[in-house]
Design an enzyme around this catalytic site. Structure first.
Site, PDB file in Angstrom:
ATOM      1  N   ASP A   1     -20.470   2.556  14.559  1.00  0.00           N
ATOM      2  CA  ASP A   1     -20.653   4.005  14.685  1.00  0.00           C
ATOM      3  C   ASP A   1     -19.288   4.693  14.661  1.00  0.00           C
ATOM      4  O   ASP A   1     -18.300   4.159  15.155  1.00  0.00           O
ATOM      5  CB  ASP A   1     -21.353   4.343  15.999  1.00  0.00           C
ATOM      6  CG  ASP A   1     -22.803   3.874  16.015  1.00  0.00           C
ATOM      7  OD1 ASP A   1     -23.339   3.577  14.926  1.00  0.00           O
ATOM      8  OD2 ASP A   1     -23.384   3.800  17.112  1.00  0.00           O
TER       9      ASP A   1
ATOM     10  N   ASP B   1     -12.656 -13.050   3.538  1.00  0.00           N
ATOM     11  CA  ASP B   1     -11.726 -11.996   3.137  1.00  0.00           C
ATOM     12  C   ASP B   1     -10.300 -12.500   3.157  1.00  0.00           C
ATOM     13  O   ASP B   1      -9.860 -13.107   4.125  1.00  0.00           O
ATOM     14  CB  ASP B   1     -11.841 -10.802   4.084  1.00  0.00           C
ATOM     15  CG  ASP B   1     -11.241  -9.536   3.489  1.00  0.00           C
ATOM     16  OD1 ASP B   1     -10.349  -9.655   2.634  1.00  0.00           O
ATOM     17  OD2 ASP B   1     -11.656  -8.440   3.872  1.00  0.00           O
TER      18      ASP B   1
ATOM     19  N   CYS C   1      -6.770  -4.788  -2.018  1.00  0.00           N
ATOM     20  CA  CYS C   1      -7.970  -5.559  -1.681  1.00  0.00           C
ATOM     21  C   CYS C   1      -8.661  -6.176  -2.883  1.00  0.00           C
ATOM     22  O   CYS C   1      -9.084  -7.333  -2.845  1.00  0.00           O
ATOM     23  CB  CYS C   1      -8.931  -4.705  -0.874  1.00  0.00           C
ATOM     24  SG  CYS C   1      -9.759  -3.389  -1.791  1.00  0.00           S
TER      25      CYS C   1
ATOM     26  N   TRP D   1       0.827  -1.206   0.000  1.00  0.00           N
ATOM     27  CA  TRP D   1       0.000   0.000   0.000  1.00  0.00           C
ATOM     28  C   TRP D   1       0.867   1.265   0.000  1.00  0.00           C
ATOM     29  O   TRP D   1       0.380   2.341   0.274  1.00  0.00           O
ATOM     30  CB  TRP D   1      -0.915   0.015   1.235  1.00  0.00           C
ATOM     31  CG  TRP D   1      -2.069  -0.939   1.140  1.00  0.00           C
ATOM     32  CD1 TRP D   1      -3.356  -0.623   0.815  1.00  0.00           C
ATOM     33  CD2 TRP D   1      -2.062  -2.343   1.373  1.00  0.00           C
ATOM     34  NE1 TRP D   1      -4.143  -1.751   0.830  1.00  0.00           N
ATOM     35  CE2 TRP D   1      -3.378  -2.820   1.173  1.00  0.00           C
ATOM     36  CE3 TRP D   1      -1.067  -3.264   1.730  1.00  0.00           C
ATOM     37  CZ2 TRP D   1      -3.718  -4.170   1.314  1.00  0.00           C
ATOM     38  CZ3 TRP D   1      -1.416  -4.604   1.870  1.00  0.00           C
ATOM     39  CH2 TRP D   1      -2.720  -5.038   1.663  1.00  0.00           C
TER      40      TRP D   1
ATOM     41  N   GLU E   1     -30.724   1.591   7.548  1.00  0.00           N
ATOM     42  CA  GLU E   1     -29.989   2.518   8.415  1.00  0.00           C
ATOM     43  C   GLU E   1     -30.951   3.325   9.275  1.00  0.00           C
ATOM     44  O   GLU E   1     -31.909   3.923   8.786  1.00  0.00           O
ATOM     45  CB  GLU E   1     -29.146   3.464   7.554  1.00  0.00           C
ATOM     46  CG  GLU E   1     -28.012   4.128   8.291  1.00  0.00           C
ATOM     47  CD  GLU E   1     -26.856   3.174   8.566  1.00  0.00           C
ATOM     48  OE1 GLU E   1     -26.663   2.819   9.755  1.00  0.00           O
ATOM     49  OE2 GLU E   1     -26.159   2.794   7.624  1.00  0.00           O
TER      50      GLU E   1
ATOM     51  N   GLU F   1     -31.868  -2.141  13.090  1.00  0.00           N
ATOM     52  CA  GLU F   1     -30.440  -1.834  12.898  1.00  0.00           C
ATOM     53  C   GLU F   1     -29.812  -1.377  14.199  1.00  0.00           C
ATOM     54  O   GLU F   1     -28.695  -1.787  14.550  1.00  0.00           O
ATOM     55  CB  GLU F   1     -30.300  -0.761  11.815  1.00  0.00           C
ATOM     56  CG  GLU F   1     -28.863  -0.440  11.418  1.00  0.00           C
ATOM     57  CD  GLU F   1     -28.312   0.774  12.160  1.00  0.00           C
ATOM     58  OE1 GLU F   1     -27.079   0.943  12.184  1.00  0.00           O
ATOM     59  OE2 GLU F   1     -29.127   1.531  12.720  1.00  0.00           O
TER      60      GLU F   1
ATOM     61  N   TYR G   1      -6.861   5.061  -0.539  1.00  0.00           N
ATOM     62  CA  TYR G   1      -8.232   4.553  -0.495  1.00  0.00           C
ATOM     63  C   TYR G   1      -8.512   3.821   0.810  1.00  0.00           C
ATOM     64  O   TYR G   1      -9.660   3.533   1.150  1.00  0.00           O
ATOM     65  CB  TYR G   1      -8.506   3.661  -1.700  1.00  0.00           C
ATOM     66  CG  TYR G   1      -8.090   2.203  -1.541  1.00  0.00           C
ATOM     67  CD1 TYR G   1      -9.008   1.237  -1.164  1.00  0.00           C
ATOM     68  CD2 TYR G   1      -6.774   1.803  -1.766  1.00  0.00           C
ATOM     69  CE1 TYR G   1      -8.642  -0.091  -1.019  1.00  0.00           C
ATOM     70  CE2 TYR G   1      -6.398   0.483  -1.628  1.00  0.00           C
ATOM     71  CZ  TYR G   1      -7.331  -0.464  -1.250  1.00  0.00           C
ATOM     72  OH  TYR G   1      -6.954  -1.777  -1.106  1.00  0.00           O
TER      73      TYR G   1
ATOM     74  N   ASN H   1     -21.293  -1.749   9.958  1.00  0.00           N
ATOM     75  CA  ASN H   1     -22.343  -1.167  10.799  1.00  0.00           C
ATOM     76  C   ASN H   1     -21.826  -0.574  12.102  1.00  0.00           C
ATOM     77  O   ASN H   1     -22.580  -0.476  13.067  1.00  0.00           O
ATOM     78  CB  ASN H   1     -23.404  -2.221  11.126  1.00  0.00           C
ATOM     79  CG  ASN H   1     -24.762  -1.592  11.375  1.00  0.00           C
ATOM     80  OD1 ASN H   1     -24.998  -0.436  11.048  1.00  0.00           O
ATOM     81  ND2 ASN H   1     -25.664  -2.345  11.973  1.00  0.00           N
TER      82      ASN H   1
END
Length: 813
Positions: free
Chosen positions: A523, A481, A399, A364, A570, A575, A645, A521
């Site tokens: 905060d 992943d 990625c 990166w 959302e 949620e 990014y 999801n």
């Protein structure tokens, strides 16, 4: 970016029902078993992590050193495992850990029973013996076996079948077969030490009727010296390359046919078989997620989504061998290769090079002189074949490269898979399930503390399977992943994590659900340092991450939004409940409480002119709204910084201070312009920037904080096909590009390829002057009929993410 969950809930056993911990993850030197002369034990080359980890410097590396690591200390149980009795490791999983720790330096296939003799061919025969003179597996690519098993596209001359489904074969003997006195025995074995008890040696029983999903052979027809057989494979068979041995018993004695590599059989997972764990009951989905050789990868920002074609090329010659080689290099015992959960765990670990010398080395830093810029790759085939031939990591990837290669491996082995892009993707480094941004007393970012980050986008994978290791309700799509970001059970990998668990905040469900949940999801919490050194929560942004989660649509090149699979709408009650459920298992549950500051009557919104072509000026607007019935005086600081990014920002290159007075209920906007001359020498790989608006309200002391990322658009390549697309007939692709910048692009090159059309190739064109155009003609000969894609991209020193694709309908000769 990656979504490897950290901390609580990431470690294997999270429920008494979860007893199928993969038996294949070996750590340390034992993972680099010498199963091939190409298999290097040398760790992958050191690369920098600048642009990947917020606090990284050009001299800091997370790649393994060239010295073997010292023995690991005894594994300590996590707080979650110590305190939650239902989440403590089962004895089976502890045995698995013992196996991992005791196998360093051993070959991945050393499950040999030394008391068991090898199968030896018969050398002395007689006239009464039933001698097998030939074996015909009816393996032609256009024949019935390959068509019925949906393996006709593989560019192999071998028999490739899918488990749980019969195939036909033909045996020829030296004399006529006599049913009353002759017997035929088929044996399939895989690995160096085949054993019946480990299912690596299969003695196929002759049966009158197939027992669905089990091994068996039926005589279809006998004509003189020739016997036609149906052979059914188990729906739970080990996947891989089997050796076939044919034995006979007759009045003349036992005969064993000499092994012939041409009779080897590849057995793969079978999404068409209802008894297979990867069964997918939708033909359109199977055509897309198993058979489609090209796809779309999405990038950019949620306001301006870019897309590029990717050549998965899972059927190209050599790719299947490369995928099986990955399992070998991962040290995976053959006994675990029947389980798609275990196989996917190995794939996730092995596609990246950290800690196991896997397929792709991540970088990166922006410095790729000893490899290839990650944006220059247009497919997986060249990467996998290079790894197969050299045994060393291919440089370099980010990625979308890891995700593209993973999709190829999944589809090649028969696991339905797809690439998925999450915009505004969170990287939670401390298992708090929040994204924390720290500022000093003057609201200047404290970059040394900002280890959490929000990537503009992150690409990972979904894979399809049942989850018999979990309670009901978690079958179907699983997040997986391969980008190395956080470790899982000691290795850089993540998943498979069930999407229903992510959606509902059930972060105790394995594997690695907490980190996956935080990505989509969590905060975003803004903290300000106070005079006494403590930090005060000044703002909580509940809708900052997990937007427009995208994948290629089934049967078209359109984008499908699958956000609803990962999260509830959302702001909805469901949620918020998912967030609270997940927070109970986070490392800092109190961080999910509301902001400490209740005086939030001035609101800030940012709009940036997204989609501006690189080389143009950028207009940005910040709007403030006073929702109180009193006057408000605001000091606003605007900072513009170039960002990777990954969400990591460089120092701000532009700063403005604005003083505004807002009347009761009044809204005002301020506009700032970033000129090309200001940013042209600042940009990194993908032309992204971040505007940070911070400040304070004089009357109430309210702290203002808002961040907005955006990117610059790059031009597309124009591709035109010249000639009649017929198998074996040479045609031409005309590729045209115009430089949009006022500077020269140096050392430009086109990368081209297409499944069934063109092997990966690099065409170097040198320098391209300001505003100049260049056209190349690339000749190629289609190898396979059907709808194909020709894909190209441009690599240069100042401009990347320039690509194009065109469909080519190839007719059979």
């Amino acid at each position: 970016p990656s979504h490897m969950a950290t901390g609580i809930g990431r470690w294997s056993s999270t429920s008494p029902h979860m007893s199928r911990q993969p038996s294949h993850m070996a750590t340390g030197i034992g993972r680099w078993s010498s199963t091939s002369p190409h298999m290097s034990r040398q760790p992958s080359r050191v690369t920098t992590d600048v642009g990947r980890w917020p606090p990284a410097s050009p001299h800091v590396s997370r790649q393994p050193s060239c010295m073997p690591p010292p023995p690991p200390p005894p594994k300590k149980k996590s707080w979650f495992e110590r305190c939650c009795c239902c989440c403590r490791s089962s004895s089976a999983e502890e045995d698995m850990e013992e196996w991992r720790s005791n196998r360093a330096g051993r070959d991945c296939n050393t499950d040999r029973d030394l008391n068991q003799p090898d199968i030896e061919a018969t050398t002395n025969t007689n006239d009464r013996m039933l001698v097998v003179t030939s074996v015909d597996l009816l393996k032609g690519r256009t024949g019935g076996n390959r068509k019925a098993h949906h393996t006709h596209e593989y560019e192999y001359d071998d028999l490739i079948v899918r488990r749980g489904q019969p195939f036909e074969m033909c045996l020829t003997f030296c004399r006529a077969f006599r049913a009353k006195e002759d017997n035929v025995i088929l044996q399939l074995h895989i690995g160096n030490a085949p054993q019946v008890s480990k299912d690596t040696l299969v003695i196929v029983p002759m049966v009158k009727e197939f027992d669905q999903g089990k091994w068996g052979a039926q005589v279809k027809e006998v004509k003189g010296n020739t016997m036609y057989l149906w052979v059914n494979t188990s729906a739970k068979a080990i996947i891989g390359k089997y050796q076939l041995t044919v034995k006979t018993d007759s009045p003349g004695g036992a005969f064993v046919m000499q092994r012939d590599p041409k009779n080897d059989i590849y057995i793969l997972f079978n999404p068409w078989c209802p008894l297979d764990d990867v069964y997918m009951d939708n033909e359109a989905w199977r055509n897309e997620y198993v058979m489609n050789e090209t796809g779309r990868l999405y990038y950019g920002t949620e306001q301006q989504i870019g897309e590029r074609s990717w050549n998965y090329g899972q059927f190209d010659r050599g790719v299947l061998d490369a995928c099986l080689y990955i399992l070998d290099r991962g040290g995976m015992p053959y006994t675990g290769r029947c389980d798609p959960i275990a196989v996917c765990r190995v794939i996730s670990a092995m596609v990246n090079s950290l800690d196991d010398n896997g397929v792709v080395a991540g970088n990166w830093s922006g410095e790729y002189s000893d490899g290839l810029n990650p944006t220059a790759w247009v497919g997986s085939v060249d990467i996998l074949l290079k790894y197969l031939h050299t045994g060393t990591p291919v440089m370099y990837g980010q990625c979308w490269v890891f995700a593209g290669v993973t999709t190829t491996v999944l589809r090649c082995l028969g696991v339905p898979g797809r690439s998925v892009t999450n915009f505004a993707s969170a990287h939670d480094t401390d298992a708090s399930l929040t994204l924390d941004v720290y500022f000093d007393e003057n609201m200047n970012p404290l970059e040394s503390m900002n280890t959490d980050s929000i990537w503009n986008y992150h690409v990972w994978n979904d894979c399809w399977m049942t989850r018999p290791d979990l309670p009901s309700g978690f079958d179907g799509w699983q997040a997986l992943d391969s980008t190395p970001q956080e470790t899982s059970s000691g290795l850089f990998r993540c998943g498979p994590a069930p999407l229903p668990a992510i959606k509902n905040g059930l972060v105790y469900i394995k594997f690695d659900t907490p980190f996956c949940f935080a990505e989509v999801n969590s905060d975003k919490v803004y903290w300000q340092r106070q005079a006494d050194g403590n930090f005060k929560k000044v703002f909580v942004e509940e809708k900052a991450v997990g937007h427009k989660i995208s994948t290629k649509a089934v049967g078209s090149n359109g984008r499908e939004d699958i956000t609803h699979l990962y999260k509830h709408p959302e702001g909805s009650e469901a949620e918020r409940q998912a967030v609270q459920t997940a927070a109970q298992y986070g490392s800092k549950p109190s961080k999910h409480s509301p902001s400490d500051d209740n005086s939030q009557d001035v609101q800030v919104e940012i709009e940036a002119q997204d989609g501006v072509m690189m080389g143009s000026d950028i207009n940005m607007q910040v709007t403030m709204q006073n929702r109180s019935s009193s006057q408000r005086s605001v000091t606003l600081i605007l900072r513009v910084a170039v960002m990777y990014y990954t969400g990591v920002c460089r120092d701000a290159f532009k700063e403005e201070i604005k003083e505004l007075v807002l009347g009761p209920g009044e809204g005002k906007s301020v506009v700032t312009i970033v000129k090309y001359s200001e940013y042209q020498n600042q940009l990194v790989d993908q032309g992204a920037m971040m505007l940070t608006a911070s400040g304070q309200v004089k009357e109430t002391g309210q702290t203002l904080a808002k961040q907005h990322s955006f990117r610059l658009r790059t031009p597309d390549l124009s591709i035109r096909i010249i000639g009649d697309p017929v198998v074996g007939n040479q045609i031409t692709a005309e590729i045209t590009f115009t430089n949009p910048l006022q500077v020269t692009l140096c050392n430009a090159a086109f990368h081209v390829e297409g499944p069934g059309l063109q092997r990966a190739k690099v065409v170097r064109v040198g320098d391209i002057g300001p505003r100049k155009s260049v056209t190349i003609l690339e000749h190629f000969t289609p190898r396979r009929p059907g709808p194909r894609q020709f894909i190209a991209c441009l690599e240069s020193d100042k401009l990347n993410q320039v690509h194009g694709a065109t469909e080519v309908i190839v007719r059979d000769a």
